[in-house]
Each structure stands twice: as C-alpha cells, then as structure tokens.
Design a protein around this motif. Sequence first.
Motif, PDB file in Angstrom:
ATOM      1  N   GLY A 183       6.406  -4.500   4.561  1.00 58.10           N
ATOM      2  CA  GLY A 183       6.812  -3.863   5.725  1.00 58.10           C
ATOM      3  C   GLY A 183       7.204  -5.166   6.619  1.00 58.10           C
ATOM      4  O   GLY A 183       6.528  -6.296   6.550  1.00 58.10           O
ATOM      5  N   GLU A 184       7.488  -4.622   8.061  1.00 56.45           N
ATOM      6  CA  GLU A 184       7.669  -5.464   9.077  1.00 56.45           C
ATOM      7  C   GLU A 184       6.472  -5.795   9.742  1.00 56.45           C
ATOM      8  O   GLU A 184       6.341  -7.002  10.375  1.00 56.45           O
ATOM      9  CB  GLU A 184       8.686  -4.789  10.172  1.00 56.45           C
ATOM     10  CG  GLU A 184       7.942  -4.112  11.072  1.00 56.45           C
ATOM     11  CD  GLU A 184       7.492  -2.459  10.595  1.00 56.45           C
ATOM     12  OE1 GLU A 184       7.974  -2.301   9.671  1.00 56.45           O
ATOM     13  OE2 GLU A 184       6.604  -2.090  11.207  1.00 56.45           O
ATOM     14  N   GLY A 185       5.320  -5.080   9.360  1.00 54.22           N
ATOM     15  CA  GLY A 185       3.946  -5.446   9.660  1.00 54.22           C
ATOM     16  C   GLY A 185       3.595  -6.927   9.051  1.00 54.22           C
ATOM     17  O   GLY A 185       2.656  -7.868   9.639  1.00 54.22           O
ATOM     18  N   ALA A 186       3.898  -6.999   7.840  1.00 55.33           N
ATOM     19  CA  ALA A 186       3.703  -8.329   7.108  1.00 55.33           C
ATOM     20  C   ALA A 186       4.420  -9.519   7.516  1.00 55.33           C
ATOM     21  O   ALA A 186       3.896 -10.678   7.002  1.00 55.33           O
ATOM     22  CB  ALA A 186       4.095  -7.836   5.475  1.00 55.33           C
ATOM     23  N   VAL A 236      -1.798  -6.784   3.158  1.00 57.73           N
ATOM     24  CA  VAL A 236      -0.523  -6.750   3.792  1.00 57.73           C
ATOM     25  C   VAL A 236      -0.162  -8.320   3.695  1.00 57.73           C
ATOM     26  O   VAL A 236      -0.656  -9.203   4.051  1.00 57.73           O
ATOM     27  CB  VAL A 236      -0.645  -6.573   5.357  1.00 57.73           C
ATOM     28  CG1 VAL A 236       0.705  -6.908   6.091  1.00 57.73           C
ATOM     29  CG2 VAL A 236      -0.992  -5.080   5.577  1.00 57.73           C
ATOM     30  N   TYR A 251       6.843   0.992  12.539  1.00 56.26           N
ATOM     31  CA  TYR A 251       5.503   0.702  12.907  1.00 56.26           C
ATOM     32  C   TYR A 251       4.597  -0.089  11.876  1.00 56.26           C
ATOM     33  O   TYR A 251       4.775   0.048  10.662  1.00 56.26           O
ATOM     34  CB  TYR A 251       4.801   2.148  12.988  1.00 56.26           C
ATOM     35  CG  TYR A 251       5.467   3.014  14.125  1.00 56.26           C
ATOM     36  CD1 TYR A 251       4.765   2.831  15.349  1.00 56.26           C
ATOM     37  CD2 TYR A 251       6.512   3.768  13.893  1.00 56.26           C
ATOM     38  CE1 TYR A 251       5.278   3.721  16.455  1.00 56.26           C
ATOM     39  CE2 TYR A 251       6.938   4.639  14.967  1.00 56.26           C
ATOM     40  CZ  TYR A 251       6.287   4.461  16.303  1.00 56.26           C
ATOM     41  OH  TYR A 251       6.964   5.118  17.443  1.00 56.26           O
ATOM     42  N   ALA A 252       3.680  -0.885  12.695  1.00 50.07           N
ATOM     43  CA  ALA A 252       2.360  -1.216  11.639  1.00 50.07           C
ATOM     44  C   ALA A 252       1.347  -0.496  11.826  1.00 50.07           C
ATOM     45  O   ALA A 252       0.800  -0.722  12.974  1.00 50.07           O
ATOM     46  CB  ALA A 252       2.487  -2.877  11.882  1.00 50.07           C
ATOM     47  N   ALA A 287      -2.833  -3.815  -1.596  1.00 49.89           N
ATOM     48  CA  ALA A 287      -3.368  -3.181  -0.172  1.00 49.89           C
ATOM     49  C   ALA A 287      -3.605  -4.507   1.005  1.00 49.89           C
ATOM     50  O   ALA A 287      -3.543  -4.001   2.094  1.00 49.89           O
ATOM     51  CB  ALA A 287      -4.739  -2.397  -0.331  1.00 49.89           C
ATOM     52  N   HIS A 331       0.750   7.022   9.087  1.00 50.91           N
ATOM     53  CA  HIS A 331       0.480   5.813   8.518  1.00 50.91           C
ATOM     54  C   HIS A 331      -0.512   6.019   7.313  1.00 50.91           C
ATOM     55  O   HIS A 331      -0.009   5.516   6.026  1.00 50.91           O
ATOM     56  CB  HIS A 331      -0.480   4.754   9.095  1.00 50.91           C
ATOM     57  CG  HIS A 331      -0.839   3.505   8.491  1.00 50.91           C
ATOM     58  ND1 HIS A 331       0.009   2.652   8.052  1.00 50.91           N
ATOM     59  CD2 HIS A 331      -2.127   3.227   7.932  1.00 50.91           C
ATOM     60  CE1 HIS A 331      -0.775   1.728   7.481  1.00 50.91           C
ATOM     61  NE2 HIS A 331      -2.049   2.119   7.485  1.00 50.91           N
ATOM     62  N   HIS A 358       0.880  -1.172  -0.009  1.00 49.94           N
ATOM     63  CA  HIS A 358       0.048  -0.121   0.020  1.00 49.94           C
ATOM     64  C   HIS A 358       0.852   1.284   0.085  1.00 49.94           C
ATOM     65  O   HIS A 358       0.603   2.374  -0.181  1.00 49.94           O
ATOM     66  CB  HIS A 358      -0.990   0.047   1.282  1.00 49.94           C
ATOM     67  CG  HIS A 358      -0.001  -0.343   2.370  1.00 49.94           C
ATOM     68  ND1 HIS A 358       0.355  -1.493   2.912  1.00 49.94           N
ATOM     69  CD2 HIS A 358       0.360   0.563   3.417  1.00 49.94           C
ATOM     70  CE1 HIS A 358       1.157  -1.309   4.056  1.00 49.94           C
ATOM     71  NE2 HIS A 358       0.985  -0.109   4.208  1.00 49.94           N
ATOM     72  N   ARG A 359       2.163   1.130   0.429  1.00 52.58           N
ATOM     73  CA  ARG A 359       3.025   2.167   0.332  1.00 52.58           C
ATOM     74  C   ARG A 359       4.246   2.338  -0.804  1.00 52.58           C
ATOM     75  O   ARG A 359       5.601   2.154  -0.517  1.00 52.58           O
ATOM     76  CB  ARG A 359       3.735   2.352   1.629  1.00 52.58           C
ATOM     77  CG  ARG A 359       4.375   3.793   2.184  1.00 52.58           C
ATOM     78  CD  ARG A 359       5.072   3.561   3.523  1.00 52.58           C
ATOM     79  NE  ARG A 359       4.042   3.072   4.514  1.00 52.58           N
ATOM     80  CZ  ARG A 359       3.173   3.656   5.080  1.00 52.58           C
ATOM     81  NH1 ARG A 359       2.839   4.941   4.887  1.00 52.58           N
ATOM     82  NH2 ARG A 359       2.475   3.188   5.878  1.00 52.58           N
ATOM     83  N   ASN A 390       9.899   0.076   8.782  1.00 52.45           N
ATOM     84  CA  ASN A 390       9.809   1.456   9.382  1.00 52.45           C
ATOM     85  C   ASN A 390       9.340   1.651  11.025  1.00 52.45           C
ATOM     86  O   ASN A 390       9.147   2.734  11.289  1.00 52.45           O
ATOM     87  CB  ASN A 390       9.255   2.242   8.408  1.00 52.45           C
ATOM     88  CG  ASN A 390       7.670   1.781   8.440  1.00 52.45           C
ATOM     89  OD1 ASN A 390       7.146   1.282   9.086  1.00 52.45           O
ATOM     90  ND2 ASN A 390       6.847   2.133   7.448  1.00 52.45           N
TER      91      ASN A 390
END
Length: 315
Positions: free
Chosen positions: A138-141, A110, A170-171, A108, A237, A59-60, A168
């Motif tokens: 991202g690290e959220g993934a 994750v 933050y998730a 979009a 975010h 998404h980013r 980065n």
Amino acid sequence: MKLRLYRTMSLIRQFETAASRLMASGELAGFLHLSIGQEAVAAGVCDALDRDDYLTTTHRGHGHCLAKGANVRQMMAELFARAGGYCGGRSGSMHVADPALGILGANAIVGAGVPIALGGAFSAQVLGDARIAVTFFGEGAVAEGVVHESFNIAALSKLPIVFVCENNGYAEMTPVETHLRAASVTEYARPHRMPAESVDGNDVLAVRDAARRAVERARAGEGPTLLECRTYRWHGHFEGDAQGYRNAEEVDQWRTRDPLLVLRAHLDGTGDQLDAIDRACADEVADAIAWARVQPDASPDSLTAHVYRSKEVVA
Ligand SMILES: Cc1ncc(C[n+]2csc(CCOP(=O)(O)OP(=O)(O)O)c2C)c(N)n1
C-alpha cells in the motif's frame, strides 16, 4: 481475455463479500482486511504473470492470492482457521502462502513483503531461471525504509521485480496527503532511475497493460519497474472500523467507479455471460464455505510446527 479478467474480479468480490458476512455473523475470528473495490489491481497484475512467478502481498492480500490462482476452498478454510486451510489454519487471513504458486506469503508487517519478493527476484537472477517477482504494497508502506532500500538494490542489480503500489488513499485512518509529500508514488522511482507508471487502478485493462510492460522489462533483464495503481477500498481498514476519518459521499462516489462495472462497460452486449460468471463465482465461494465449515479445527498441538528449523542446511 476480458472475460477471464472479469471472472477473476468477480471471484474476489464474491469471496470477500462472503468473508465480510461471515465475520459480521461471528463465524470468523481475528482481523479481516478486505480489498472490495480494488479487485482490478489484483486481476490486472496477476494476469500478466506466469504460474510460478513469485508474489508477496500485504494484510489485504486475499485478492492477490486468488488472482494468482490460489485454491478457493483452502483460502476460505484458512480464514476459518481449519486444518484444511492453506497454512493448516495457522496463518489466518494475513499470512497465506502457497510456494507451489510462487506465493511467498501475505504479510501483516507493513512493507515487509517487499524485501521477501526481492529475495525471490535475486534467486531467479542467480539461478538464471525465467521467473520474476511481483510485490504488492500500500502507499502506507512507502514510508517504510525497507521499501526504499529494496528499490535501491533492485535498481542497482537490475533485478527482475515489479513493485506494485496499491494506492487506495488511506494508510489505516490517515489520508495519503498527510503522510506522503509526493503527489505520486512514482516520484520515488526517480532517484533510482527506475521506470515508473501511474495508472487508473479501477480499470483492469489499464492495469494489465502497464503490468505487461513491467513484466516484459523484468523478463528481458532490464530490471525493476514501479507501478502505482490508484484505487479505493469500499470497506473500512478492517471489518468493524467505525471510519470516522471519511464520509459516505466519498465512498459512494468511488462506488460509481466499481472496477467490475468499468469492465462491463468495455464488454457491451455480454451482460448475460457476465451474470452467469457472477453466479458461477458465487457458487464456487458457497462450495468453499461449505467445505471449510466441515474441516477440523487446527490443532493446538501443532502450534509450534514450522516455527523453528534446526540444523538442516539447504544447499
Ligand atoms: C511496520 C508496521 N507499522 C505499522 C503497522 C500497523 N498498520 C497495519 S496496516 C497499516 C496501514 C497500511 O496502509 P497501506 O500500506 O496504505 O495499506 P492499506 O491498508 O491501505 O491496504 C498500519 C500502519 C504494521 N502492521 N506494521
């Protein structure tokens, strides 16, 4: 090469700064997730790729697409939901694709771009072409099962893929310390016996060097690499995020490690040239905005086009 990297980062910075302004003024609709502050990851990794290598992003993902060579006008028109945009104005900011550049799509959901890139790498291996695949997440993934399944399959089959975790911190609103037990995302490579590196994601030269090593391994048939790039997003975010989960001092501190300034420090004595690059990138983005504004809106009649494909079988 350093000037090229600077140009890529400057273009991303100008593109997203303009997008932020357009969103604030009400010209853009929907959600907008910006990667301002993270430009070195996109520029450094994509500099190590060939034009037709596969890429998936999140998404980013504006920066990753621009660094891969995406057309600035079509990118901007897609944000404006115009028919002249990359996906005819249907994808908006979060689903841009350009098969001609190997960009298999932003995504979009994750983690969902990871197995798609795996498919690209698998096809390259089966067809025996020289392409490799890179997937940004991202690290959220890393909390998503499909990411670990993809690590496993890639390692077992020695697929030509580079997993790039853009950490980065933050998730959405959740700091990494509260959603991952590992001190570094690279720890997740260990059970798969997959090489991994963690680099300063704000130093484009460090990112590029690590990416080159991983890309060479993939092209040589030596399999996947996990690359963690530690960085930070300056904006929320999404545009409009109240950011109650962090304080201004933290953001200010990371701003002092601006990836463009970090590279400027390596390019002593070229200030005028770099200023000229910034101006040229600003002009290119202004041209893209002017172009996008006069494109027709995506037609509601085309809403279901490309959604479903019947019968036709791809050999
Ligand atoms: C499968 C799934 N779960 C939850 C969400 C909601 N969501 C959107 S972005 C996001 C956080 C992503 O964090 P990260 O992967 O670290 O990427 P970043 O936003 O930091 O670039 C979440 C949970 C989603 N889009 N998809």
